[in-house]
Design an enzyme around this catalytic site. Sequence first.
Site, PDB file in Angstrom:
ATOM      1  N   TYR A  76      25.408   0.899 -48.982  1.00 36.26           N
ATOM      2  CA  TYR A  76      26.001   2.196 -48.368  1.00 36.26           C
ATOM      3  C   TYR A  76      24.996   3.125 -48.903  1.00 36.26           C
ATOM      4  O   TYR A  76      25.045   4.138 -48.357  1.00 36.26           O
ATOM      5  CB  TYR A  76      27.529   2.112 -47.972  1.00 36.26           C
ATOM      6  CG  TYR A  76      27.597   3.456 -47.268  1.00 36.26           C
ATOM      7  CD1 TYR A  76      27.120   3.099 -46.258  1.00 36.26           C
ATOM      8  CD2 TYR A  76      27.500   4.681 -48.253  1.00 36.26           C
ATOM      9  CE1 TYR A  76      28.046   4.739 -45.020  1.00 36.26           C
ATOM     10  CE2 TYR A  76      28.184   5.827 -47.298  1.00 36.26           C
ATOM     11  CZ  TYR A  76      28.427   5.954 -45.821  1.00 36.26           C
ATOM     12  OH  TYR A  76      28.697   7.303 -45.596  1.00 36.26           O
ATOM     13  N   PHE A 128       5.875  22.609 -30.132  1.00 31.91           N
ATOM     14  CA  PHE A 128       5.871  20.752 -30.114  1.00 31.91           C
ATOM     15  C   PHE A 128       7.453  20.360 -29.413  1.00 31.91           C
ATOM     16  O   PHE A 128       8.215  22.122 -29.713  1.00 31.91           O
ATOM     17  CB  PHE A 128       6.022  19.769 -31.456  1.00 31.91           C
ATOM     18  CG  PHE A 128       6.278  18.657 -30.472  1.00 31.91           C
ATOM     19  CD1 PHE A 128       4.526  18.209 -29.846  1.00 31.91           C
ATOM     20  CD2 PHE A 128       7.102  18.199 -30.922  1.00 31.91           C
ATOM     21  CE1 PHE A 128       4.789  16.413 -28.966  1.00 31.91           C
ATOM     22  CE2 PHE A 128       7.408  17.257 -30.431  1.00 31.91           C
ATOM     23  CZ  PHE A 128       6.023  15.787 -29.687  1.00 31.91           C
ATOM     24  N   THR A 129       7.126  20.211 -28.497  1.00 30.84           N
ATOM     25  CA  THR A 129       8.474  19.487 -27.582  1.00 30.84           C
ATOM     26  C   THR A 129       9.809  19.801 -27.903  1.00 30.84           C
ATOM     27  O   THR A 129      10.864  21.049 -28.495  1.00 30.84           O
ATOM     28  CB  THR A 129       8.492  18.492 -26.620  1.00 30.84           C
ATOM     29  OG1 THR A 129       8.215  17.735 -27.006  1.00 30.84           O
ATOM     30  CG2 THR A 129       7.067  18.966 -25.278  1.00 30.84           C
ATOM     31  N   ASP A 219       4.847  20.640 -40.550  1.00 33.59           N
ATOM     32  CA  ASP A 219       5.059  19.250 -39.546  1.00 33.59           C
ATOM     33  C   ASP A 219       4.157  17.807 -39.716  1.00 33.59           C
ATOM     34  O   ASP A 219       2.573  18.507 -39.524  1.00 33.59           O
ATOM     35  CB  ASP A 219       4.744  19.718 -38.413  1.00 33.59           C
ATOM     36  CG  ASP A 219       4.907  17.782 -36.943  1.00 33.59           C
ATOM     37  OD1 ASP A 219       4.956  17.253 -37.831  1.00 33.59           O
ATOM     38  OD2 ASP A 219       5.174  18.899 -36.071  1.00 33.59           O
ATOM     39  N   LYS A 262       5.082   7.948 -37.327  1.00 32.74           N
ATOM     40  CA  LYS A 262       3.359   8.480 -36.433  1.00 32.74           C
ATOM     41  C   LYS A 262       2.251   7.348 -38.047  1.00 32.74           C
ATOM     42  O   LYS A 262       2.231   6.139 -37.784  1.00 32.74           O
ATOM     43  CB  LYS A 262       2.860   9.664 -35.825  1.00 32.74           C
ATOM     44  CG  LYS A 262       3.197   9.270 -34.909  1.00 32.74           C
ATOM     45  CD  LYS A 262       5.013  10.331 -34.382  1.00 32.74           C
ATOM     46  CE  LYS A 262       5.361  10.787 -33.370  1.00 32.74           C
ATOM     47  NZ  LYS A 262       6.967  10.996 -33.122  1.00 32.74           N
ATOM     48  N   ARG A 386       1.558  15.974 -20.237  1.00 35.27           N
ATOM     49  CA  ARG A 386       1.437  16.637 -21.154  1.00 35.27           C
ATOM     50  C   ARG A 386       0.899  18.448 -20.751  1.00 35.27           C
ATOM     51  O   ARG A 386       0.188  19.166 -20.969  1.00 35.27           O
ATOM     52  CB  ARG A 386       0.803  17.298 -22.526  1.00 35.27           C
ATOM     53  CG  ARG A 386       1.286  15.729 -23.510  1.00 35.27           C
ATOM     54  CD  ARG A 386       2.126  15.835 -24.112  1.00 35.27           C
ATOM     55  NE  ARG A 386       3.976  15.480 -23.878  1.00 35.27           N
ATOM     56  CZ  ARG A 386       4.593  15.462 -24.207  1.00 35.27           C
ATOM     57  NH1 ARG A 386       5.022  14.964 -25.591  1.00 35.27           N
ATOM     58  NH2 ARG A 386       6.577  15.928 -24.104  1.00 35.27           N
ATOM     59  N   PHE A 453      11.078  16.599 -19.729  1.00 36.68           N
ATOM     60  CA  PHE A 453      10.039  16.390 -18.830  1.00 36.68           C
ATOM     61  C   PHE A 453      10.790  14.151 -19.270  1.00 36.68           C
ATOM     62  O   PHE A 453      10.266  13.362 -19.064  1.00 36.68           O
ATOM     63  CB  PHE A 453       8.863  15.617 -20.224  1.00 36.68           C
ATOM     64  CG  PHE A 453       8.957  16.134 -21.892  1.00 36.68           C
ATOM     65  CD1 PHE A 453       9.472  17.000 -21.841  1.00 36.68           C
ATOM     66  CD2 PHE A 453       8.581  14.493 -22.346  1.00 36.68           C
ATOM     67  CE1 PHE A 453       9.730  16.886 -23.672  1.00 36.68           C
ATOM     68  CE2 PHE A 453       8.364  15.047 -23.716  1.00 36.68           C
ATOM     69  CZ  PHE A 453       9.198  16.329 -24.100  1.00 36.68           C
TER      70      PHE A 453
HETATM   71  N1  F0G Z   1       5.936  16.245 -34.291  1.00 38.18           N
HETATM   72  C1  F0G Z   1       5.613  15.923 -33.471  1.00 38.18           C
HETATM   73  C2  F0G Z   1       4.044  16.535 -33.945  1.00 38.18           C
HETATM   74  C3  F0G Z   1       5.427  14.928 -32.546  1.00 38.18           C
HETATM   75  O1  F0G Z   1       4.273  14.685 -31.946  1.00 38.18           O
HETATM   76  C4  F0G Z   1       6.852  14.648 -32.995  1.00 38.18           C
HETATM   77  C5  F0G Z   1       7.174  13.330 -31.780  1.00 38.18           C
HETATM   78  C6  F0G Z   1       7.894  15.462 -33.486  1.00 38.18           C
HETATM   79  C7  F0G Z   1       8.241  16.106 -33.964  1.00 38.18           C
HETATM   80  C8  F0G Z   1       9.418  14.685 -33.076  1.00 38.18           C
HETATM   81  O2  F0G Z   1       9.490  13.452 -34.514  1.00 38.18           O
HETATM   82  O3  F0G Z   1       9.423  11.901 -31.647  1.00 38.18           O
HETATM   83  O4  F0G Z   1      10.445  11.126 -34.297  1.00 38.18           O
HETATM   84  O5  F0G Z   1      11.506  13.014 -33.557  1.00 38.18           O
HETATM   85  N2  F0G Z   1       6.155  12.500 -30.904  1.00 38.18           N
HETATM   86  C9  F0G Z   1       6.325  11.969 -29.947  1.00 38.18           C
HETATM   87  C10 F0G Z   1       5.124  11.559 -29.031  1.00 38.18           C
HETATM   88  C11 F0G Z   1       7.261  12.155 -29.504  1.00 38.18           C
HETATM   89  O6  F0G Z   1       5.353  10.973 -28.246  1.00 38.18           O
HETATM   90  O7  F0G Z   1       4.150  12.894 -29.493  1.00 38.18           O
HETATM   91  P1  F0G Z   1      10.851  11.828 -33.238  1.00 38.18           P
END
Ligand code: F0G
Length: 461
Positions: A76, A128-129, A219, A262, A386, A453
């Site tokens: 843990y 970013f979303t 990021d 990634k 997108r 989305f």
């Molecule tokens: N920042 C970037 C540039 C991303 O592309 C993503 C996720 C995140 C942050 C968030 O990270 O998914 O680990 O919580 N991108 C994925 C995509 C979902 O399909 O582009 P996460």
Amino acid sequence: MTKLIKRSWAEPFKIKMVEPLKMTSKVDREKALKEAGFNTFLLRSEYVYIDLLTDSGTNAMSDYQWAGLMLGDEAYAGSKNFYYLWDNVKKYYGMPYLVPTHQGRAAEHMISKILIKAGDYVAGNMYFTTTRVHQELAGATFIDVIIDEAHDPQNLHPFKGNIDPQKLTDLIKKVTPKKMAYVYMAGPVNMAGGQPFSMKNLKEIGGICKKHNIQLWFDATRATENAYFIKMREKGYEKKTVSQILKEMCSHFDGIWVSAKKDLMVNIGGILATKNKHVYEEARNMVVIYEGLHTYGGLAGRDMEAMARGMEEMVSFDNIKARIGQVEYCGKQLEKYDIPMVKPFGGHAIFLDAKQFLPHLKQDVFPAQTLAAEIYADSGVRAMERGVVSAGRNQKTGEHNYPKLELVRLTFPRRVYTQAHIDVTVESIAEVYNHRKKIKGLAMIYEPKYLRFFQARFKRL
Ligand code: F0G
């Protein structure tokens, strides 16, 4: 005999294990698409042939990473794998303090809560979303200060991820430095088509932030791809290794967040790392509320081991060259059919320009959403919208945000698909392009409140 002058980008690995795919009929796919409300996120992956939805958590781990899973120390507190991961964060990103998280958005959540006060502003190179939603939920307004070239799919600027220093300076002047929670740069910029920023631009933006005492965050989700583009495109970096460039990039930031799903080629994981002791203290306190103890942050020990090992592989020049080579190969094949795309080709994906592909459709009928659905119906290739659906609604007016870029992303998981898979994908897109005039748009029949989305549903018009 002709002389061979150039070698292509073949992968520096071979396949050891395979995962069988289901071959579907057009009837199967039409049924699946209807059940999914014409949203590729809602398809069951069982009915997907080539999955280019995302490169997130969908990568193939190496034998070295898989072997590491058996060494998971599932204590843990104080797991051995955590300390190995921490050492590698220092080694590869040059950040002294680490807080692990279960994925990138958990780090975004914490950093937004720590740095933002209600009424603040955050500036960045395009949104970013998930990042923006956390900034907004923490009370900030996000302002996009990317260079104008980024919004033009045809502009060939080599660093379309750059921040416009004038836009940033004007914004700081207007809102005052005290109201700027932080500035952030993503590299490469996902929503701009996987476009990198240059080291020169980073230095300039770093200078502006320092002058006004504003934190600059990174990021670094796909940072090695940005480093690769710097090596290939920026003067003075030709001879540096990806690892050296990555560390130099990070040296200009106060901290980073990373979706390890990634670059690190794992199925789950995230990182918040910083030089700032105060932020570290806050994050270490916060992580135990939202994620888990500060030495595992919502991850199993084995996950951290796979991340630490993935980090060692992510800086390999040959690996990134093959990855970006594959994306570029796809783009070049599509070019033969005159398919409209964002150029230059990005690091992790090819982005189809849905506005040009379906010029007869207004943004109100969701051209990119429509195109992603039609590609799936044709061949079982799954892509991602997108465009206007991803951009969501204006927080104040409730209207759709209409982004200049209305794109379909073909995202390549690392080390997963073969060149023949790419060929089939290209043939399918060319086929859809042939009958594009017959394609009508979609109407949204269900809309969730956040990040619509992911779960919105549509019907064909
Ligand atoms: N920042 C970037 C540039 C991303 O592309 C993503 C996720 C995140 C942050 C968030 O990270 O998914 O680990 O919580 N991108 C994925 C995509 C979902 O399909 O582009 P996460």
